[in-house]
Design a protein around this motif. Sequence first.
Motif, mmCIF file in Angstrom:
data_model
loop_
_atom_site.group_PDB
_atom_site.id
_atom_site.type_symbol
_atom_site.label_atom_id
_atom_site.label_comp_id
_atom_site.label_asym_id
_atom_site.label_seq_id
_atom_site.Cartn_x
_atom_site.Cartn_y
_atom_site.Cartn_z
ATOM 1 N N UNK A 185 0.813 -1.225 0.000
ATOM 2 C CA UNK A 185 0.000 0.000 0.000
ATOM 3 C C UNK A 185 0.847 1.276 0.000
ATOM 4 N N UNK A 186 2.098 1.175 0.384
ATOM 5 C CA UNK A 186 2.963 2.352 0.439
ATOM 6 C C UNK A 186 3.800 2.535 -0.825
ATOM 7 N N UNK A 187 3.390 1.891 -1.899
ATOM 8 C CA UNK A 187 4.231 1.911 -3.117
ATOM 9 C C UNK A 187 4.487 3.312 -3.662
ATOM 10 N N UNK A 188 3.567 4.242 -3.412
ATOM 11 C CA UNK A 188 3.739 5.576 -3.998
ATOM 12 C C UNK A 188 4.394 6.591 -3.060
ATOM 13 N N UNK A 189 4.815 6.152 -1.890
ATOM 14 C CA UNK A 189 5.488 7.070 -0.979
ATOM 15 C C UNK A 189 6.960 7.204 -1.361
ATOM 16 N N UNK A 190 7.531 8.351 -0.984
ATOM 17 C CA UNK A 190 8.956 8.598 -1.281
ATOM 18 C C UNK A 190 9.846 7.798 -0.331
ATOM 19 N N UNK A 191 11.027 7.475 -0.814
ATOM 20 C CA UNK A 191 12.013 6.809 0.033
ATOM 21 C C UNK A 191 12.618 7.810 1.010
ATOM 22 N N UNK A 192 13.110 7.309 2.131
ATOM 23 C CA UNK A 192 13.865 8.148 3.076
ATOM 24 C C UNK A 192 15.221 8.499 2.476
ATOM 25 N N UNK A 193 15.889 9.471 3.073
ATOM 26 C CA UNK A 193 17.161 9.925 2.490
ATOM 27 C C UNK A 193 18.378 9.390 3.249
ATOM 28 N N UNK A 194 19.474 9.298 2.510
ATOM 29 C CA UNK A 194 20.757 8.939 3.107
ATOM 30 C C UNK A 194 21.192 10.040 4.073
ATOM 31 N N UNK A 195 20.924 11.262 3.647
ATOM 32 C CA UNK A 195 21.362 12.421 4.443
ATOM 33 C C UNK A 195 20.794 12.355 5.863
ATOM 34 N N UNK A 196 19.473 12.183 5.983
ATOM 35 C CA UNK A 196 18.860 12.156 7.316
ATOM 36 C C UNK A 196 19.259 10.883 8.076
ATOM 37 N N UNK A 197 19.354 9.761 7.367
ATOM 38 C CA UNK A 197 19.768 8.516 8.038
ATOM 39 C C UNK A 197 21.151 8.693 8.660
ATOM 40 N N UNK A 198 22.073 9.273 7.912
ATOM 41 C CA UNK A 198 23.434 9.447 8.424
ATOM 42 C C UNK A 198 23.476 10.438 9.590
ATOM 43 N N UNK A 199 22.678 11.470 9.495
ATOM 44 C CA UNK A 199 22.585 12.460 10.581
ATOM 45 C C UNK A 199 22.145 11.764 11.871
ATOM 46 N N UNK A 200 21.143 10.886 11.743
ATOM 47 C CA UNK A 200 20.626 10.172 12.915
ATOM 48 C C UNK A 200 21.629 9.142 13.421
ATOM 49 N N UNK A 201 22.358 8.504 12.507
ATOM 50 C CA UNK A 201 23.401 7.556 12.935
ATOM 51 C C UNK A 201 24.424 8.262 13.820
ATOM 52 N N UNK A 202 24.827 9.462 13.434
ATOM 53 C CA UNK A 202 25.791 10.217 14.252
ATOM 54 C C UNK A 202 25.212 10.503 15.638
ATOM 55 N N UNK A 203 23.953 10.925 15.667
ATOM 56 C CA UNK A 203 23.329 11.243 16.966
ATOM 57 C C UNK A 203 23.257 9.993 17.851
ATOM 58 N N UNK A 204 22.870 8.865 17.263
ATOM 59 C CA UNK A 204 22.744 7.634 18.052
ATOM 60 C C UNK A 204 24.114 7.196 18.583
ATOM 61 N N UNK A 205 25.142 7.333 17.768
ATOM 62 C CA UNK A 205 26.500 7.020 18.239
ATOM 63 C C UNK A 205 26.862 7.879 19.444
ATOM 64 N N UNK A 206 26.463 9.137 19.433
ATOM 65 C CA UNK A 206 26.809 10.029 20.552
ATOM 66 C C UNK A 206 25.957 9.705 21.785
ATOM 67 N N UNK A 207 24.703 9.323 21.584
ATOM 68 C CA UNK A 207 23.853 8.959 22.722
ATOM 69 C C UNK A 207 24.441 7.745 23.446
ATOM 70 N N UNK A 208 24.791 6.713 22.663
ATOM 71 C CA UNK A 208 25.372 5.494 23.235
ATOM 72 C C UNK A 208 26.689 5.187 22.513
ATOM 73 N N UNK A 209 27.781 5.742 23.018
ATOM 74 C CA UNK A 209 29.058 5.627 22.298
ATOM 75 C C UNK A 209 29.457 4.195 21.932
ATOM 76 N N UNK A 210 29.056 3.208 22.740
ATOM 77 C CA UNK A 210 29.510 1.834 22.463
ATOM 78 C C UNK A 210 28.503 1.007 21.676
ATOM 79 N N UNK A 211 27.429 1.604 21.269
ATOM 80 C CA UNK A 211 26.365 0.834 20.606
ATOM 81 C C UNK A 211 26.875 0.199 19.311
#
Length: 349
Positions: A243-269
């Motif tokens: 049903x979600x076939x016509x929705x846009x994909x998420x971006x690399x830019x935002x995914x990477x931004x969030x990866x950095x934040x998660x690394x800082x929240x839990x440095x050893x994750x």
Amino acid sequence: MKNYLIELIEKLFKYHSLELNEYEFLIENRNHEATKLLKKYANDLKREFYGNKIFIRGLIEFSNFCKNDCLYCGLRKSNLNCERYRLNKNEILKCADEGYKLGFRTFVLQSGEDNYFTDEILCEIVSALKLNYSDCAVTLSIGERSFKSYKILREAGADRYLLRHETADKNHYEKLHPVEMSFNNRLECLRNLRKLNYQVGCGFMVGSPFQSNKNLAQDLKFIEEFKPEMCGIGPFIPHKDTPFKNFMAGTVELTCYLLSIIRIIHPKILLPATTALGTVDPVGREKGILSGANVVMPNLSPVNVRKKYELYDNKICTGDESAQCIKCLSGRMQNIGHEIITDRGDFKN
Ligand code: 5AD
Ligand code: FES
């Protein structure tokens, strides 16, 4: 305004925690400068605990049958175009054998929610893996099950469990799933896994339909509080038979931004650069690693079933032998100054 953004990043780096509205501000007002600074802090922390080492997990997609009907997923039961398959115990052990020779010391058994795989059958598989490869970790990624089932599997030797929470907002959860699926049960499962002493991974899609920046802030707050040992995030990618076939994909830019934040929240994750990231951008996984990720999960499934495990359109690495996959990834990691290692890669406190 601009300085406030930088102040928030300094605060996050110092306390590994922000208020919900601060996370939201950080996402809403992100810019080049903020991205650069988060990336720098994320990399400093990653280097402190892991150096330039990248852990590998061998993914074995052993069944694409699924009793659920998540609106985003190509394996949903309503998708009659999905050609279903199951691997038997011997086929799974064969994948693991090949993986072991290639240097894998973690096997991730992933499937849809397939009732065929009873506790008894799964325990046999897990025990056999642990018996044959006593120096390896077994990770399960097989969805929501009862406390009793998680307990039996843990006793059979399973070390880790991946169950993405998908979104930390109940309302948003209900927009991504049919009424039969319950947000509360999802969280209950994660708590049960924690009680049973699994190393637990949660996670979510970036840019999933109806997701707001507030929702993403809730995801970050959830991760901060739940303290998972692992966290899988990747861009949402539409699948043509959902049903979600016509929705846009998420971006690399935002995914990477969030990866950095998660690394800082839990440095050893333990934070994978996911296949979805590599699907929306040919160098997406490299970008993920350079933003703070430290795990890659090459596919060990037999080549003849790989195309059938289609969570989203255009999934990469569906044509390569396992040996080619690992060679390709090793090269890619080397190119960006990282090194894949042969190690169980447990979470260390
Ligand atoms: N795009 C990206 N990720 C998806 N997943 C399922 N469908 C999609 C999709 N269309 C993710 C979910 C699930 C994990 C196994 O794959 O987050 O938990
Ligand atoms: Fe299988 Fe969502 S469609 S768990």
